[in-house]
Design an enzyme around this catalytic site. Structure first.
Site, PDB file in Angstrom:
ATOM      1  N   GLU A  69       0.849  -1.194   0.000  1.00 48.24           N
ATOM      2  CA  GLU A  69       0.000   0.000   0.000  1.00 48.24           C
ATOM      3  C   GLU A  69       0.882   1.242   0.000  1.00 48.24           C
ATOM      4  O   GLU A  69       1.772   1.388   0.847  1.00 48.24           O
ATOM      5  CB  GLU A  69      -0.960   0.040   1.186  1.00 48.24           C
ATOM      6  CG  GLU A  69      -1.811   1.308   1.163  1.00 48.24           C
ATOM      7  CD  GLU A  69      -3.090   1.227   1.971  1.00 48.24           C
ATOM      8  OE1 GLU A  69      -3.657   2.283   2.276  1.00 48.24           O
ATOM      9  OE2 GLU A  69      -3.519   0.108   2.302  1.00 48.24           O
ATOM     10  N   GLU A  94       4.636   5.227   3.709  1.00 47.37           N
ATOM     11  CA  GLU A  94       4.052   6.538   4.010  1.00 47.37           C
ATOM     12  C   GLU A  94       5.192   7.518   4.275  1.00 47.37           C
ATOM     13  O   GLU A  94       6.159   7.167   4.951  1.00 47.37           O
ATOM     14  CB  GLU A  94       3.124   6.431   5.225  1.00 47.37           C
ATOM     15  CG  GLU A  94       2.580   7.734   5.759  1.00 47.37           C
ATOM     16  CD  GLU A  94       1.803   8.522   4.710  1.00 47.37           C
ATOM     17  OE1 GLU A  94       2.124   9.707   4.541  1.00 47.37           O
ATOM     18  OE2 GLU A  94       0.902   7.946   4.068  1.00 47.37           O
ATOM     19  N   ASP A 121       9.980   7.849   0.272  1.00 45.23           N
ATOM     20  CA  ASP A 121       9.348   8.094  -1.015  1.00 45.23           C
ATOM     21  C   ASP A 121       9.073   6.754  -1.700  1.00 45.23           C
ATOM     22  O   ASP A 121       9.997   5.989  -1.992  1.00 45.23           O
ATOM     23  CB  ASP A 121      10.283   8.962  -1.859  1.00 45.23           C
ATOM     24  CG  ASP A 121       9.784   9.209  -3.276  1.00 45.23           C
ATOM     25  OD1 ASP A 121       8.691   8.737  -3.623  1.00 45.23           O
ATOM     26  OD2 ASP A 121      10.501   9.890  -4.026  1.00 45.23           O
ATOM     27  N   ASP A 144      -3.162  12.392  -3.281  1.00 45.77           N
ATOM     28  CA  ASP A 144      -3.399  13.821  -3.474  1.00 45.77           C
ATOM     29  C   ASP A 144      -3.846  14.059  -4.917  1.00 45.77           C
ATOM     30  O   ASP A 144      -3.137  13.706  -5.853  1.00 45.77           O
ATOM     31  CB  ASP A 144      -2.110  14.593  -3.182  1.00 45.77           C
ATOM     32  CG  ASP A 144      -2.340  16.089  -3.040  1.00 45.77           C
ATOM     33  OD1 ASP A 144      -3.210  16.624  -3.756  1.00 45.77           O
ATOM     34  OD2 ASP A 144      -1.648  16.723  -2.223  1.00 45.77           O
ATOM     35  N   LYS A 148      -5.553  21.631  -9.003  1.00 45.75           N
ATOM     36  CA  LYS A 148      -5.287  22.773  -9.876  1.00 45.75           C
ATOM     37  C   LYS A 148      -4.577  22.294 -11.140  1.00 45.75           C
ATOM     38  O   LYS A 148      -3.660  21.485 -11.079  1.00 45.75           O
ATOM     39  CB  LYS A 148      -4.439  23.819  -9.155  1.00 45.75           C
ATOM     40  CG  LYS A 148      -5.159  24.501  -8.001  1.00 45.75           C
ATOM     41  CD  LYS A 148      -4.289  25.566  -7.358  1.00 45.75           C
ATOM     42  CE  LYS A 148      -5.025  26.252  -6.206  1.00 45.75           C
ATOM     43  NZ  LYS A 148      -4.174  27.287  -5.552  1.00 45.75           N
ATOM     44  N   THR A 217     -13.136   4.409   4.969  1.00 43.76           N
ATOM     45  CA  THR A 217     -12.476   5.282   5.937  1.00 43.76           C
ATOM     46  C   THR A 217     -13.473   6.267   6.535  1.00 43.76           C
ATOM     47  O   THR A 217     -14.558   6.496   5.990  1.00 43.76           O
ATOM     48  CB  THR A 217     -11.339   6.069   5.273  1.00 43.76           C
ATOM     49  OG1 THR A 217     -11.899   6.965   4.296  1.00 43.76           O
ATOM     50  CG2 THR A 217     -10.353   5.129   4.577  1.00 43.76           C
ATOM     51  N   LYS A 218     -13.107   6.872   7.665  1.00 43.97           N
ATOM     52  CA  LYS A 218     -13.959   7.892   8.277  1.00 43.97           C
ATOM     53  C   LYS A 218     -14.161   9.064   7.321  1.00 43.97           C
ATOM     54  O   LYS A 218     -15.254   9.622   7.216  1.00 43.97           O
ATOM     55  CB  LYS A 218     -13.339   8.376   9.593  1.00 43.97           C
ATOM     56  CG  LYS A 218     -13.341   7.345  10.703  1.00 43.97           C
ATOM     57  CD  LYS A 218     -12.732   7.906  11.979  1.00 43.97           C
ATOM     58  CE  LYS A 218     -12.742   6.869  13.090  1.00 43.97           C
ATOM     59  NZ  LYS A 218     -12.107   7.400  14.337  1.00 43.97           N
ATOM     60  N   PHE A 219     -13.102   9.436   6.630  1.00 47.15           N
ATOM     61  CA  PHE A 219     -13.188  10.520   5.652  1.00 47.15           C
ATOM     62  C   PHE A 219     -14.179  10.159   4.550  1.00 47.15           C
ATOM     63  O   PHE A 219     -14.989  10.984   4.122  1.00 47.15           O
ATOM     64  CB  PHE A 219     -11.803  10.769   5.058  1.00 47.15           C
ATOM     65  CG  PHE A 219     -11.779  11.776   3.954  1.00 47.15           C
ATOM     66  CD1 PHE A 219     -11.788  13.137   4.232  1.00 47.15           C
ATOM     67  CD2 PHE A 219     -11.763  11.370   2.632  1.00 47.15           C
ATOM     68  CE1 PHE A 219     -11.772  14.074   3.207  1.00 47.15           C
ATOM     69  CE2 PHE A 219     -11.741  12.292   1.600  1.00 47.15           C
ATOM     70  CZ  PHE A 219     -11.752  13.646   1.897  1.00 47.15           C
ATOM     71  N   GLU A 220     -14.123   8.897   4.119  1.00 49.01           N
ATOM     72  CA  GLU A 220     -15.023   8.440   3.063  1.00 49.01           C
ATOM     73  C   GLU A 220     -16.467   8.408   3.550  1.00 49.01           C
ATOM     74  O   GLU A 220     -17.395   8.777   2.813  1.00 49.01           O
ATOM     75  CB  GLU A 220     -14.581   7.050   2.603  1.00 49.01           C
ATOM     76  CG  GLU A 220     -15.273   6.553   1.355  1.00 49.01           C
ATOM     77  CD  GLU A 220     -14.711   5.215   0.899  1.00 49.01           C
ATOM     78  OE1 GLU A 220     -15.290   4.629  -0.027  1.00 49.01           O
ATOM     79  OE2 GLU A 220     -13.692   4.768   1.465  1.00 49.01           O
TER      80      GLU A 220
END
EC number: 2.1.1.33
Length: 239
Positions: A69, A94, A121, A144, A148, A217-220
């Site tokens: 991952e 990560e 990285d 990410d 823009k 996920t909580k964000f999802e």
């Protein structure tokens, strides 16, 4: 743990190479729990970056399918997946040390043994440490989007990256991506569909329903409540 999250690349003459990165280094402050995990659990579950290919059987103490991952955030879903599939091995990468600390703390709390983590990285790790034809799955969840237009070139999913991932997958291995940014989902689909050697696992040749193996996920969950969409893409290496 070495404080070398972002290491330069060099050419054959030792000159640093400038490469566009898909992330911004945001270390942040460590909580006491995260620092404790980095001090005490990293020596057991952490993997330092070096220029030698990994021996997964030696790293995990067994020969089992490996899922990589990339960019696991705070590690909650990665730990959940590793706990749900104890017969498989998981390696997470990560770049932000608070996330690594949180992941290690969660792994300890859940009693997870089949997980190793790196703080570096991911592109450099793929190039240097991941053997070709060694991975059963590569996961890239909610990278990410660099929404823009002038920043689109920073998106990690580009043809060279997808080709690199393919070289590390076993034949039949899967590259699983997910994003909550529709324009990035379209970009991912365009990139992946343009490459030979991958087959889209979608019956409609675009996106797949979220597989049960990927925790929400909580964000999802918050996004769903607000009516936001999530797009999953799964491409199999076929040659």
């Amino acid at each position: 743990m070495k404080n070398d999250v972002i290491s330069p690349e060099f050419d054959e003459n030792g000159r640093p190479l400038r490469r566009i990165r898909s992330f911004v280094r945001r270390q942040g402050r460590l909580t006491k729990g995260q620092q404790h995990a980095l001090d005490n659990i990293w020596p057991v579950m952490g993997v330092e970056f070096n220029d030698a290919p990994l021996d997964f059987a030696a790293l995990f103490g067994r020969d089992a399918p490996v899922t990589l991952e990339i960019g696991f955030g705070m590690g909650a879903s990665l730990v959940a997946m590793a706990k749900a599939k104890p017969e498989q091995n998981f390696l997470g990468i990560e770049v932000h040390s608070p996330g690594v600390g949180a992941c290690l703390a969660s792994a300890e709390e859940e009693g997870v043994q089949n997980l190793r983590v790196m703080c570096h990285d991911a592109v450099e790790v793929l190039h240097t440490m991941i053997p070709d034809n060694s991975l059963n799955m590569v996961q890239l969840f909610f990278p990410d989007p660099w929404h823009k237009a002038r920043h689109n070139k920073r998106r990690i999913v580009q043809p060279p990256f997808a080709e690199l991932v393919k070289s590390k997958l076993k034949l039949g291995g899967v590259f699983h991506m997910a994003t909550d940014w529709e324009a990035y989902a379209v970009h991912m689909l365009e990139v992946m569909s343009s490459l030979e050697g991958y087959r889209n696992q979608s019956a409609s040749n675009d996106y797949v329903p979220r597989p049960e193996s990927r925790p929400v996920t909580k964000f999802e969950q918050r996004g769903h409540r607000l009516g936001h969409g999530v797009w999953d893409l799964m491409f199999e290496r076929v040659k």
